[in-house]
Every structure is written in structure tokens, then in C-alpha cells.
Design a protein around this motif. Sequence first.
Motif, PDB file in Angstrom:
ATOM      1  N   TRP A 212       0.781  -1.233   0.000  1.00 18.50           N
ATOM      2  CA  TRP A 212       0.000   0.000   0.000  1.00 18.50           C
ATOM      3  C   TRP A 212       0.810   1.279   0.000  1.00 18.50           C
ATOM      4  O   TRP A 212       0.258   2.351  -0.261  1.00 18.50           O
ATOM      5  N   ALA A 213       2.101   1.222   0.275  1.00 18.58           N
ATOM      6  CA  ALA A 213       2.910   2.442   0.325  1.00 18.58           C
ATOM      7  C   ALA A 213       2.820   3.278  -0.950  1.00 18.58           C
ATOM      8  O   ALA A 213       2.717   4.507  -0.869  1.00 18.58           O
ATOM      9  N   PRO A 214       2.832   2.677  -2.134  1.00 20.96           N
ATOM     10  CA  PRO A 214       2.728   3.497  -3.348  1.00 20.96           C
ATOM     11  C   PRO A 214       1.409   4.270  -3.461  1.00 20.96           C
ATOM     12  O   PRO A 214       1.298   5.194  -4.249  1.00 20.96           O
ATOM     13  N   PHE A 215       0.414   3.887  -2.664  1.00 25.54           N
ATOM     14  CA  PHE A 215      -0.890   4.541  -2.713  1.00 25.54           C
ATOM     15  C   PHE A 215      -1.134   5.417  -1.493  1.00 25.54           C
ATOM     16  O   PHE A 215      -2.257   5.828  -1.240  1.00 25.54           O
ATOM     17  N   GLY A 216      -0.076   5.681  -0.719  1.00 26.38           N
ATOM     18  CA  GLY A 216      -0.218   6.525   0.467  1.00 26.38           C
ATOM     19  C   GLY A 216      -0.605   5.771   1.707  1.00 26.38           C
ATOM     20  O   GLY A 216      -0.877   6.364   2.742  1.00 26.38           O
TER      21      GLY A 216
ATOM     22  N   ARG B 236       7.663  12.281   2.950  1.00 23.94           N
ATOM     23  CA  ARG B 236       8.208  12.318   1.588  1.00 23.94           C
ATOM     24  C   ARG B 236       7.133  11.959   0.567  1.00 23.94           C
ATOM     25  O   ARG B 236       6.995  12.609  -0.464  1.00 23.94           O
ATOM     26  N   TYR B 237       6.329  10.932   0.842  1.00 23.43           N
ATOM     27  CA  TYR B 237       5.264  10.546  -0.077  1.00 23.43           C
ATOM     28  C   TYR B 237       4.235  11.660  -0.202  1.00 23.43           C
ATOM     29  O   TYR B 237       3.824  12.030  -1.301  1.00 23.43           O
ATOM     30  N   GLU B 238       3.810  12.224   0.927  1.00 22.31           N
ATOM     31  CA  GLU B 238       2.736  13.216   0.913  1.00 22.31           C
ATOM     32  C   GLU B 238       3.181  14.560   0.349  1.00 22.31           C
ATOM     33  O   GLU B 238       2.345  15.355  -0.071  1.00 22.31           O
ATOM     34  N   ARG B 239       4.461  14.815   0.275  1.00 26.55           N
ATOM     35  CA  ARG B 239       4.955  16.070  -0.312  1.00 26.55           C
ATOM     36  C   ARG B 239       4.636  16.146  -1.796  1.00 26.55           C
ATOM     37  O   ARG B 239       4.625  17.211  -2.387  1.00 26.55           O
ATOM     38  N   ARG B 240       4.347  14.999  -2.406  1.00 29.95           N
ATOM     39  CA  ARG B 240       3.958  14.995  -3.818  1.00 29.95           C
ATOM     40  C   ARG B 240       2.660  15.758  -4.034  1.00 29.95           C
ATOM     41  O   ARG B 240       2.374  16.214  -5.127  1.00 29.95           O
ATOM     42  N   PHE B 241       1.850  15.868  -2.975  1.00 29.34           N
ATOM     43  CA  PHE B 241       0.524  16.463  -3.099  1.00 29.34           C
ATOM     44  C   PHE B 241       0.444  17.847  -2.471  1.00 29.34           C
ATOM     45  O   PHE B 241      -0.627  18.404  -2.329  1.00 29.34           O
ATOM     46  N   GLY B 242       1.564  18.407  -2.092  1.00 26.98           N
ATOM     47  CA  GLY B 242       1.575  19.731  -1.476  1.00 26.98           C
ATOM     48  C   GLY B 242       2.569  19.767  -0.331  1.00 26.98           C
ATOM     49  O   GLY B 242       2.886  18.741   0.258  1.00 26.98           O
TER      50      GLY B 242
ATOM     51  N   LEU C 268      -9.346   1.737  12.242  1.00 21.06           N
ATOM     52  CA  LEU C 268      -8.880   2.994  11.642  1.00 21.06           C
ATOM     53  C   LEU C 268      -7.454   2.854  11.127  1.00 21.06           C
ATOM     54  O   LEU C 268      -7.126   3.323  10.029  1.00 21.06           O
ATOM     55  N   GLN C 269      -6.588   2.210  11.910  1.00 24.17           N
ATOM     56  CA  GLN C 269      -5.209   1.999  11.456  1.00 24.17           C
ATOM     57  C   GLN C 269      -5.188   1.173  10.175  1.00 24.17           C
ATOM     58  O   GLN C 269      -4.464   1.505   9.231  1.00 24.17           O
ATOM     59  N   ASP C 270      -5.977   0.105  10.148  1.00 26.33           N
ATOM     60  CA  ASP C 270      -6.027  -0.746   8.955  1.00 26.33           C
ATOM     61  C   ASP C 270      -6.507   0.045   7.742  1.00 26.33           C
ATOM     62  O   ASP C 270      -5.976  -0.104   6.643  1.00 26.33           O
ATOM     63  N   ALA C 271      -7.511   0.896   7.938  1.00 23.63           N
ATOM     64  CA  ALA C 271      -8.024   1.700   6.825  1.00 23.63           C
ATOM     65  C   ALA C 271      -6.950   2.646   6.303  1.00 23.63           C
ATOM     66  O   ALA C 271      -6.723   2.744   5.103  1.00 23.63           O
ATOM     67  N   PHE C 272      -6.268   3.341   7.210  1.00 23.86           N
ATOM     68  CA  PHE C 272      -5.195   4.242   6.781  1.00 23.86           C
ATOM     69  C   PHE C 272      -4.053   3.462   6.125  1.00 23.86           C
ATOM     70  O   PHE C 272      -3.449   3.930   5.166  1.00 23.86           O
ATOM     71  N   ASP C 273      -3.758   2.274   6.636  1.00 28.21           N
ATOM     72  CA  ASP C 273      -2.690   1.468   6.055  1.00 28.21           C
ATOM     73  C   ASP C 273      -3.026   0.996   4.648  1.00 28.21           C
ATOM     74  O   ASP C 273      -2.139   0.691   3.864  1.00 28.21           O
ATOM     75  N   CYS C 274      -4.304   0.930   4.319  1.00 32.79           N
ATOM     76  CA  CYS C 274      -4.725   0.518   2.968  1.00 32.79           C
ATOM     77  C   CYS C 274      -4.902   1.727   2.044  1.00 32.79           C
ATOM     78  O   CYS C 274      -5.458   1.591   0.954  1.00 32.79           O
ATOM     79  N   GLY C 275      -4.444   2.889   2.491  1.00 33.14           N
ATOM     80  CA  GLY C 275      -4.499   4.068   1.646  1.00 33.14           C
ATOM     81  C   GLY C 275      -5.826   4.814   1.689  1.00 33.14           C
ATOM     82  O   GLY C 275      -6.015   5.774   0.968  1.00 33.14           O
ATOM     83  N   GLU C 276      -6.744   4.355   2.539  1.00 30.41           N
ATOM     84  CA  GLU C 276      -8.027   5.045   2.668  1.00 30.41           C
ATOM     85  C   GLU C 276      -7.846   6.255   3.577  1.00 30.41           C
ATOM     86  O   GLU C 276      -6.865   6.360   4.304  1.00 30.41           O
TER      87      GLU C 276
END
Length: 114
Positions: free
Chosen positions: A40-44, A57-63, A101-109
Motif C-alpha cells: 500500500w505504500a505506493p498509494f499513500g 516524503r510521499y505526501e509532499r507529492r501532493f503539497g 482505523l489503522q487498517d483503513a489508513f494502512d490501505c491508503g483510505e
Amino acid sequence: ALLPGGDRERMTTNHETYLLMASTQNDMEDWVKTIRRVIWAPFGGGIFGQKLEETVRYERRFGNKLAPMLVEQCVDFIRQWGLQEEGLFRLPGQANLVKELQDAFDCGEKPSFD
């Protein structure tokens, strides 16, 4: 140990299945975290258990944000709903809800805290 096989009935023609075996519950959870992070890392996603720098570093791509989106979302929610709650930081959250919630965030949601 990672072994080919597992439940052959669940295997599709395009995917392989593997049976994951761990000596302890902690080892199993570490495997699952690592696998999720890689997938899931490539999807945030995969943010729990990875270095904070990698998330930033990943999130800097979006601002150019000062903190990860998850931190901002938590702070915004607390500002809106939690400032009048007594003992907000003394009482633990419900473990199963926190895990969901952790699982959801870990899946890029980006789940809502409502």
C-alpha cells in the motif's frame, strides 16, 4: 516461514497463495505490517510502522504540508469535537475501533472519524 500453498480453493489462475507461519503473535503482526507497507505504500498507505520521513516524503507529492495528513486530520477532529471532552487524553480508545482505523489508513483510505 513463507511456504507456497495454503488453501488451493482460494487460489485464482493469476495469483499464487502462500501460507504464512510465525512463531509468535508479534512475529505474525510484524509480517502483516511489512506486507501491507510494501503493497500500500505506493498509494499513500502502510503508514503505521514506517518511518515518519517516508510518510512525509510521499505526501509532499501532493503539497508542501508541515505534518502528515493523518496528523492534521486528528488535530482538526480534536479541535472541532474534543476540546470540551474531559479526560480525552487519559482514556484509551476502543482497541478494535483504533485497529480498524489503522487498517483503513494502512490501505491508503482516508476514513472519517465520525
